[in-house]
Motif scaffolding. Structure first.
Motif, PDB file in Angstrom:
ATOM      1  N   GLU A 113      19.312   2.063  23.132  1.00  0.00           N
ATOM      2  CA  GLU A 113      18.209   1.139  23.507  1.00  0.00           C
ATOM      3  C   GLU A 113      17.765   1.503  24.642  1.00  0.00           C
ATOM      4  OE1 GLU A 113      18.237  -2.924  22.026  1.00  0.00           O
ATOM      5  OE2 GLU A 113      16.794  -3.200  23.749  1.00  0.00           O
ATOM      6  N   GLU A 139      14.392   3.815  25.537  1.00  0.00           N
ATOM      7  CA  GLU A 139      13.290   3.383  26.685  1.00  0.00           C
ATOM      8  C   GLU A 139      13.077   4.522  27.453  1.00  0.00           C
ATOM      9  OE1 GLU A 139      10.829   0.481  27.908  1.00  0.00           O
ATOM     10  OE2 GLU A 139      11.990   0.583  25.938  1.00  0.00           O
ATOM     11  N   LYS A 168      10.796   7.675  26.042  1.00  0.00           N
ATOM     12  CA  LYS A 168       9.746   7.487  25.197  1.00  0.00           C
ATOM     13  C   LYS A 168       8.526   7.998  26.217  1.00  0.00           C
ATOM     14  CE  LYS A 168       8.161   2.737  26.967  1.00  0.00           C
ATOM     15  NZ  LYS A 168       8.551   1.567  27.051  1.00  0.00           N
TER      16      LYS A 168
END
Ligand SMILES: [Zn+2]
Length: 110
Positions: free
Chosen positions: A91, A95, A98
């Motif tokens: 995760e 993040e 991206k």
């Protein structure tokens, strides 16, 4: 017995997941996104420059990563290198990475 929704394992004799309320199954289908071990591909590119940026982002964040397809013969074959992190880091890694896709280098804008 396993819950097909949350993938928790339960003792025999329980036939319904108390959390999800769905019927348990004897075996789970392997998730397609699971790679060898507990690594998950969070980024892939055929651009070596972008790959080094991605790596340094993870390095700076202290996230352990591995690459797949970086061996010469594999690059020759597919042209794409995959960056993989441990599942628990997927995760924060996603993040971080991206932003890479929004970098001007990623898309031809002219
Ligand atoms: Zn469940």
């Amino acid at each position: 017995m396993f819950c097909p929704k949350c993938r928790s394992e339960f003792k025999q004799g329980i036939d319904r997941c108390p959390d999800c309320g769905v019927m348990l199954v004897a075996a789970l289908e392997p998730l397609e996104q699971y790679e060898t071990g507990n690594f998950l591909t969070v980024y892939q590119t055929s651009n070596p420059g972008m790959m080094s940026i991605a790596k340094s982002l993870l390095e700076n964040a202290g996230i352990y990563f591995a690459t797949k397809g970086e061996a010469f013969e594999e690059i020759f074959k597919s042209g794409t290198v995959e960056l993989q992190v441990l599942l628990e880091d997927a995760e924060p890694a996603t993040e971080l990475l991206k932003d890479l896709e929004e970098m001007p280098d990623f898309q031809q804008t002219d």
